[in-house]
Design a protein around this motif. Sequence first.
Motif, short mmCIF file in Angstrom:
data_model
loop_
_atom_site.label_atom_id
_atom_site.label_comp_id
_atom_site.label_asym_id
_atom_site.label_seq_id
_atom_site.Cartn_x
_atom_site.Cartn_y
_atom_site.Cartn_z
N LYS A 87 29.48 -8.95 13.68
CA LYS A 87 28.18 -8.98 13.01
C LYS A 87 28.32 -9.39 11.55
O LYS A 87 27.42 -9.99 10.96
CB LYS A 87 27.52 -7.59 13.08
N ASN A 145 38.58 7.24 23.54
CA ASN A 145 38.10 7.25 22.16
C ASN A 145 38.63 6.05 21.39
O ASN A 145 37.92 5.46 20.56
CB ASN A 145 38.52 8.55 21.47
N ILE A 159 32.69 -5.06 17.08
CA ILE A 159 31.28 -5.45 16.99
C ILE A 159 30.84 -5.56 15.53
O ILE A 159 30.14 -6.49 15.13
CB ILE A 159 30.40 -4.44 17.75
N ALA A 160 31.27 -4.59 14.71
CA ALA A 160 30.92 -4.64 13.29
C ALA A 160 31.51 -5.87 12.62
O ALA A 160 30.87 -6.52 11.79
CB ALA A 160 31.42 -3.37 12.60
N ILE A 202 41.79 -3.27 22.66
CA ILE A 202 40.82 -2.76 23.65
C ILE A 202 41.35 -2.95 25.06
O ILE A 202 41.27 -2.06 25.92
CB ILE A 202 39.46 -3.45 23.46
N THR A 205 36.07 -1.01 19.96
CA THR A 205 34.89 -1.81 20.30
C THR A 205 33.87 -1.79 19.17
O THR A 205 33.30 -2.83 18.80
CB THR A 205 34.25 -1.26 21.58
N GLU A 206 33.63 -0.61 18.60
CA GLU A 206 32.69 -0.52 17.49
C GLU A 206 33.19 -1.33 16.29
O GLU A 206 32.41 -2.01 15.62
CB GLU A 206 32.51 0.95 17.11
N HIS A 207 34.49 -1.26 16.02
CA HIS A 207 35.05 -2.02 14.90
C HIS A 207 34.92 -3.52 15.13
O HIS A 207 34.57 -4.28 14.23
CB HIS A 207 36.52 -1.63 14.72
N GLN A 254 36.65 3.02 22.42
CA GLN A 254 35.31 3.07 21.81
C GLN A 254 35.37 2.70 20.33
O GLN A 254 34.54 1.91 19.84
CB GLN A 254 34.73 4.48 21.98
N ALA A 255 36.35 3.27 19.61
CA ALA A 255 36.46 2.95 18.19
C ALA A 255 36.80 1.48 17.98
O ALA A 255 36.24 0.82 17.09
CB ALA A 255 37.54 3.84 17.55
N THR A 296 35.19 -4.64 6.44
CA THR A 296 35.42 -5.01 7.83
C THR A 296 36.27 -6.25 7.90
O THR A 296 35.98 -7.24 7.23
CB THR A 296 34.08 -5.24 8.55
#
Length: 287
Positions: free
Chosen positions: A233, A219, A229-230, A17, A225-227, A222-223, A3
């Motif tokens: 974290k 999509n 967030i990861a 985004i 945003t997930e990337h 969404q991808a 990541t």
Amino acid sequence: MTTNTNPKGIRAGIAGIKSGVTNIIGAAKLISRDGREQLKDEIAIAKHELKTKGIAVGKGAAFLVVAVVFALLLTIALVSAIILGLSTVMPGWAAALLVSLVFLIILAICALIGIKRVKAELPFKPESAIFGVLFDLGVLKEGSAMTAERLSAEIQERAEAKRQAAEEAAEKARQEAEERKARGEEEPKPPTIEEIKARAAERRTYLASLRDQLEVDANGVQAGTEHLIAGVKAIPSEVATEVSQAGKRLQQNISKPEVVKARWVSFTALGVSLTAAVSFLRKLLRR
């Protein structure tokens, strides 16, 4: 999978985004605008179909009218037979007058009953039900402030405003027609049903492509945003790893006398800085 926790990478992810959301909003606006135009064309096509079916029904009704005419002729023949039959027991004029009088009485009674019932149902719309629905909506919206008298006044105002708007639209159309006539321009011809169908088909294809692009953008957002967030974290764990490695390197350097001698000034500055930082934190926490 590694990541990317680089701040520049995170900012790039946020920018991606934002770009995706902007594309989604733009596509939604286009779908809303073209969707309204598509609905208008579909209504025009429906009107044309109803008109075509109405013409076909009218042709069938013409044959029914012919049948009704012959039914009337049959009735006339039957009435003539009744008059001729009665003329055997009374004069012919008296027989015709008697039959006409009976028909007149039946006609008057049926006409009076029909007129009375039709007038009782005018106008042909459920006024009480409509008023009740509007009243309920007004009560839900404004509570006890909504009254029947107020609703009646608002309905009359809306009807008057609608009538004035229709008059203004008609006047505007008349003025535009006069201006075109003064300029020698022809009246704009309405599109044919074939043109409307072709336009509707093209717009339908365009709306389908917009819908597909909207799904792709969604999509992507969404991808992204997930990337993102990861990545966020993963930052604390990587920082902790780097601190641990720095501590180990520091411990190794301290255990070597030659390194301590070469870098005693740096270690002294580091110790003073840590002491000042701890002292500042204690004062801040006491406040």
